[in-house]
Scaffold this motif. Structure first.
Motif, PDB file in Angstrom:
ATOM      1  N   GLU A  44       0.814  -1.203   0.000  1.00  0.00           N
ATOM      2  CA  GLU A  44       0.000   0.000   0.000  1.00  0.00           C
ATOM      3  C   GLU A  44       0.855   1.264   0.000  1.00  0.00           C
ATOM      4  O   GLU A  44       1.990   1.266   0.451  1.00  0.00           O
ATOM      5  N   ASN A  45       0.269   2.330  -0.556  1.00  0.00           N
ATOM      6  CA  ASN A  45       0.898   3.658  -0.562  1.00  0.00           C
ATOM      7  C   ASN A  45       2.279   3.610  -1.212  1.00  0.00           C
ATOM      8  O   ASN A  45       3.289   3.972  -0.597  1.00  0.00           O
ATOM      9  N   LEU A  46       2.307   3.156  -2.464  1.00  0.00           N
ATOM     10  CA  LEU A  46       3.569   2.898  -3.143  1.00  0.00           C
ATOM     11  C   LEU A  46       3.593   3.547  -4.524  1.00  0.00           C
ATOM     12  O   LEU A  46       2.685   3.322  -5.331  1.00  0.00           O
ATOM     13  N   PRO A  47       4.624   4.321  -4.847  1.00  0.00           N
ATOM     14  CA  PRO A  47       4.866   4.764  -6.217  1.00  0.00           C
ATOM     15  C   PRO A  47       5.997   3.959  -6.860  1.00  0.00           C
ATOM     16  O   PRO A  47       6.967   3.584  -6.191  1.00  0.00           O
ATOM     17  N   ALA A  48       5.851   3.696  -8.152  1.00  0.00           N
ATOM     18  CA  ALA A  48       6.899   3.032  -8.924  1.00  0.00           C
ATOM     19  C   ALA A  48       7.038   3.762 -10.255  1.00  0.00           C
ATOM     20  O   ALA A  48       6.041   3.962 -10.964  1.00  0.00           O
ATOM     21  N   THR A  49       8.238   4.167 -10.581  1.00  0.00           N
ATOM     22  CA  THR A  49       8.473   4.921 -11.817  1.00  0.00           C
ATOM     23  C   THR A  49       9.719   4.418 -12.538  1.00  0.00           C
ATOM     24  O   THR A  49      10.655   3.906 -11.925  1.00  0.00           O
ATOM     25  N   LEU A  50       9.700   4.569 -13.855  1.00  0.00           N
ATOM     26  CA  LEU A  50      10.870   4.341 -14.710  1.00  0.00           C
ATOM     27  C   LEU A  50      11.464   2.946 -14.561  1.00  0.00           C
ATOM     28  O   LEU A  50      12.672   2.752 -14.674  1.00  0.00           O
ATOM     29  N   THR A  51      10.606   1.963 -14.326  1.00  0.00           N
ATOM     30  CA  THR A  51      11.088   0.579 -14.330  1.00  0.00           C
ATOM     31  C   THR A  51      11.601   0.254 -15.731  1.00  0.00           C
ATOM     32  O   THR A  51      10.926   0.508 -16.719  1.00  0.00           O
ATOM     33  N   TRP A  52      12.775  -0.355 -15.829  1.00  0.00           N
ATOM     34  CA  TRP A  52      13.409  -0.486 -17.136  1.00  0.00           C
ATOM     35  C   TRP A  52      13.487  -1.920 -17.659  1.00  0.00           C
ATOM     36  O   TRP A  52      14.008  -2.158 -18.744  1.00  0.00           O
ATOM     37  N   HIS A  59       7.680  -2.270 -20.381  1.00  0.00           N
ATOM     38  CA  HIS A  59       6.753  -3.303 -19.925  1.00  0.00           C
ATOM     39  C   HIS A  59       5.479  -2.667 -19.384  1.00  0.00           C
ATOM     40  O   HIS A  59       5.293  -1.454 -19.448  1.00  0.00           O
ATOM     41  N   SER A  60       4.606  -3.503 -18.842  1.00  0.00           N
ATOM     42  CA  SER A  60       3.345  -3.038 -18.289  1.00  0.00           C
ATOM     43  C   SER A  60       3.557  -2.267 -16.990  1.00  0.00           C
ATOM     44  O   SER A  60       4.546  -2.461 -16.288  1.00  0.00           O
ATOM     45  N   GLY A  61       2.598  -1.405 -16.678  1.00  0.00           N
ATOM     46  CA  GLY A  61       2.622  -0.778 -15.364  1.00  0.00           C
ATOM     47  C   GLY A  61       2.313  -1.778 -14.271  1.00  0.00           C
ATOM     48  O   GLY A  61       2.958  -1.802 -13.226  1.00  0.00           O
ATOM     49  N   GLY A 108       3.646   0.985 -20.323  1.00  0.00           N
ATOM     50  CA  GLY A 108       3.643   0.014 -21.402  1.00  0.00           C
ATOM     51  C   GLY A 108       4.872   0.203 -22.268  1.00  0.00           C
ATOM     52  O   GLY A 108       5.554   1.226 -22.227  1.00  0.00           O
ATOM     53  N   GLY A 109       5.188  -0.793 -23.058  1.00  0.00           N
ATOM     54  CA  GLY A 109       6.346  -0.721 -23.931  1.00  0.00           C
ATOM     55  C   GLY A 109       6.424  -1.974 -24.765  1.00  0.00           C
ATOM     56  O   GLY A 109       5.484  -2.769 -24.802  1.00  0.00           O
ATOM     57  N   HIS A 110       7.529  -2.185 -25.446  1.00  0.00           N
ATOM     58  CA  HIS A 110       7.716  -3.430 -26.196  1.00  0.00           C
ATOM     59  C   HIS A 110       8.974  -4.122 -25.690  1.00  0.00           C
ATOM     60  O   HIS A 110       9.985  -3.504 -25.372  1.00  0.00           O
ATOM     61  N   PHE A 111       8.873  -5.444 -25.625  1.00  0.00           N
ATOM     62  CA  PHE A 111       9.924  -6.241 -25.013  1.00  0.00           C
ATOM     63  C   PHE A 111       9.780  -7.664 -25.512  1.00  0.00           C
ATOM     64  O   PHE A 111       8.768  -8.019 -26.131  1.00  0.00           O
ATOM     65  N   TRP A 112      10.795  -8.512 -25.253  1.00  0.00           N
ATOM     66  CA  TRP A 112      10.728  -9.905 -25.704  1.00  0.00           C
ATOM     67  C   TRP A 112      10.371  -9.973 -27.187  1.00  0.00           C
ATOM     68  O   TRP A 112       9.436 -10.652 -27.596  1.00  0.00           O
ATOM     69  N   GLY A 113      11.089  -9.242 -28.004  1.00  0.00           N
ATOM     70  CA  GLY A 113      10.818  -9.253 -29.429  1.00  0.00           C
ATOM     71  C   GLY A 113       9.790  -8.202 -29.796  1.00  0.00           C
ATOM     72  O   GLY A 113       9.946  -7.032 -29.444  1.00  0.00           O
ATOM     73  N   ALA A 114       8.737  -8.625 -30.461  1.00  0.00           N
ATOM     74  CA  ALA A 114       7.774  -7.660 -30.992  1.00  0.00           C
ATOM     75  C   ALA A 114       6.513  -7.556 -30.152  1.00  0.00           C
ATOM     76  O   ALA A 114       5.536  -6.952 -30.586  1.00  0.00           O
TER      77      ALA A 114
END
Length: 358
Positions: free
Chosen positions: A165-173, A199-201, A233-239
């Motif tokens: 709870e009460n957690l921010p997460a940003t710029l996971t790469w 990747h996904s949020g 969101g993003g692209h990963f593991w190929g396409a």
């Protein structure tokens, strides 16, 4: 043990055992453990045994020297079979993880900062139950920032009754801001996730990664409440492209999922994506007993890049995520769904997945 302000050079792990202790620093700005600058990937931090149950660690920083991923070492707090531990006001940078807990129960991690890691910020697995992860901030982690993994390879039973709870997460790469892989009665609430790079949020998945695990328990359900997912969101593991929220039924049972009061804003490719795993052309577990209430998705636009055809969907029942895969399967129910300013509000060309909208 009080550690006054200063830099403490350390090149190995401390092993905590025998009885409960308190390790207290002058605050993470002042009391700093520092790994050797003449080395890289040095395993520093704390291992703890069950004889140290009830220990407290607070008020210091750990600055590591990791420059590549090396699964296994590198966890500042590497606990197995412990309970009633407290981690408070810790600052961690350039490590693999702040915390990896296997079969760790009724413990608290709070008020801490995680920066620039090569793997998860905090991960609990193998029967970890009754824990609270609260008021921590993660930025630029190299795997899921905050995760629960219902693996059973190390024993311990079900991952259940945990609160994040009460957690921010940003710029996971390299993975998601928040992830849950199986479990029962776990709660994720009051979350902010933004600017995921590949990747996904949020990932809600029953994929076992080739490790023995349990899927999701039916009751009490896994709950997600009061969440903002921004530019994720993003692209990963190929396409393959990933959404703001990825709902993925895979190698274990997928059921008992509740999402309430969620805003998804400006996802990179899609807002929510439903996906199902296939092996040898055969569908595995479908999405079941999944209910989403008070969901808002806005700004899913065409990406204009090489993955444009996989973009612009508010909700996407993915018909072909990757070669050899098949369409999403199962059912999801939406109560009070708001869709605005998306190129396509809902894309579902499958005959195998049903979206119920109330």
């Amino acid at each position: 043990m009080y550690l006054p302000a200063g830099d403490y050079q350390t090149s190995s792990k401390f092993n905590v055992y025998g009885k409960a202790i308190k390790v207290v620093g002058a605050g993470p700005w002042y009391t700093r453990f520092i790994a050797p600058t003449s080395q890289t990937n040095t395993d520093v931090g704390f291992d703890a045994q069950s004889s140290a149950n009830g220990s407290t660690f607070s008020g210091f920083a750990y600055f590591g020297n990791y420059d590549s991923r090396n699964d296994g070492p590198g966890k500042v707090f590497n606990f197995n079979g412990t309970s009633n531990m407290k981690i408070d006001n810790i600052w961690v940078e350039h490590q693999m993880c702040l915390y990896w807990g296997a079969n760790t129960d009724n413990s608290t991690i709070r008020n801490s900062r995680i920066r620039d890691t090569f793997a998860d910020g905090i991960n609990m697995t193998n029967g970890s139950a009754g824990n609270t992860v609260s008021n921590n901030d993660a930025r630029s982690t190299g795997d899921d920032s905050f995760a629960l993994f219902n693996a059973v390879d190390g024993g311990g039973g079900e991952v259940r009754d945990n609160v994040f709870e009460n957690l921010p997460a940003t710029l996971t790469w390299r993975a998601a801001g928040f992830a849950v892989y199986g479990g029962t009665n776990n709660v994720f609430r009051n979350l902010y996730v933004a600017d995921m790079l590949v990747h996904s949020g949020i990932t809600i998945s029953s994929l076992d990664f080739g490790i023995p695990m349990n899927g999701f328990g039916a009751t009490p359900p896994t709950r997600w409440e009061n969440i903002s997912v921004v530019r994720s969101g993003g692209h990963f593991w190929g396409a393959q492209t990933f959404p703001g929220i990825w709902i993925y039924s895979a190698t274990k049972v997928f059921q008992g999922i509740r999402l309430d009061n969620v805003d998804i804003v400006d996802p990179t490719y899609s807002g929510i994506m439903f996906q199902t795993d296939y092996v040898g052309g055969q569908r595995l577990f479908p999405i079941a007993d999944t209910v989403l209430t008070n969901i808002s998705i806005s700004g899913a636009r065409k990406s204009g890049d090489a993955f444009d055809a996989k973009s612009g969907f508010g909700i996407w029942a993915n018909e072909l995520p990757e070669p050899g895969e098949g369409p999403a399967a199962g059912t999801a129910t939406f109560n009070n769904l708001a869709l605005t300013n998306n190129a396509v509000d809902i894309r579902n060309t499958t005959t195998t997945f049903t979206i119920v909208r109330n």
